[in-house]
Design an enzyme around this catalytic site. Structure first.
Site, short mmCIF file in Angstrom:
data_model
loop_
_atom_site.label_atom_id
_atom_site.label_comp_id
_atom_site.label_asym_id
_atom_site.label_seq_id
_atom_site.Cartn_x
_atom_site.Cartn_y
_atom_site.Cartn_z
N GLU A 31 0.86 -1.18 0.00
CA GLU A 31 0.00 0.00 0.00
C GLU A 31 0.89 1.23 0.00
OE1 GLU A 31 -3.36 2.03 2.93
OE2 GLU A 31 -2.80 -0.08 3.21
N ASP A 42 -5.11 9.20 9.16
CA ASP A 42 -3.74 8.86 9.52
C ASP A 42 -3.39 9.30 10.93
OD1 ASP A 42 -3.44 7.86 6.99
OD2 ASP A 42 -2.45 9.64 6.19
#
Length: 242
Positions: A31, A42
């Protein structure tokens, strides 16, 4: 039965080198994070890596160009983790075409809900790039059934109600949820967020078809030498193959 190793790396100036190293270490899918100014999913490690990549001048154009140049040298599949704003400004049709040219297997778009993902699929019926679905611990069963019915590539199950990087604090109902998703899914069901150690991996793959490891790999690639990083990757691969 071997389980899927899906490491996450930031798309920075070293990402091709890191992608090749992980491919050689047995990653099934890598990824690649596209740096973005407002990465809502995130945690601090990946957010900081994205900020540094932006300061380096890294853009989605750079990432796609590098992948196009080096795709013949990479054995693993790779997906892009990106936010929809980047796709919108690039232009959806042009973005899918560029991803296909670059050998991108799929896209993870964490800020795009199921309904909008399905609309995107309808707008681009000829695309070869898969759109990967995420399932949160808060997702209702009826919605899980819809996601599973339309899933492509694999289903990414989030292990906790948090951003990336929490250390092994998995939701107490995670394994039960994974088993349910697997019972109705035609694609592999993997788990990510907070997975760092081989013990975490061994625990998660009692139910899941594989693991996504992000913050820990980003941190190690930043702080460790290549030999130490390779040893860590080898340990993860060993558990997944056991």
């Amino acid at each position: 039965m071997s389980k899927l190793f899906i490491p996450y790396i930031m798309g920075n100036s070293s990402f091709i080198q890191n992608l090749k190293m992980l491919s050689e270490a047995g990653a099934d899918i890598v990824e690649i994070g596209v740096p973005f100014s407002d990465p809502v999913a995130d945690g601090p490690v990946i957010m900081d890596a994205g900020k540094k990549a932006i300061e380096e001048g890294i853009s989605v154009n750079y990432i796609l160009e590098q992948l196009t140049q080096h795709k013949a040298d990479i054995n693993s599949n790779y997906v892009l983790m990106t936010y929809y704003n980047i796709i919108h400004h690039y232009g959806e049709e042009a973005f899918f075409a560029a991803c296909e040219d670059a050998g991108v297997y799929g896209l993870i778009i964490p800020d795009l809900p199921f309904e909008l993902i399905e609309q995107m699929k309808l707008r681009h019926p000829e695309r070869k790039v898969k759109i990967i679905s995420l399932v949160a611990m808060t997702t209702a069963k009826e919605r899980i059934e819809q996601i599973a019915q339309h899933a492509e590539g694999f289903i990414y199950t989030v292990t906790m109600n948090a951003t990336t990087g929490e250390n092994g604090k998995f939701h107490p109902e995670l394994k039960q949820r994974i088993n349910y998703i697997k019972s109705i899914s035609q694609v592999p069901v993997v788990a990510g967020f907070g997975i760092r150690t081989t013990d975490h991996v061994a625990d998660i793959i009692e139910g899941a078809d594989g693991v996504v490891i992000g913050s820990e790999i980003v941190r190690r690639l930043d702080e460790d030498d290549n030999a130490t990083s390779r040893q860590y990757f080898s340990g993860i691969r060993h558990v997944l193959d056991a």
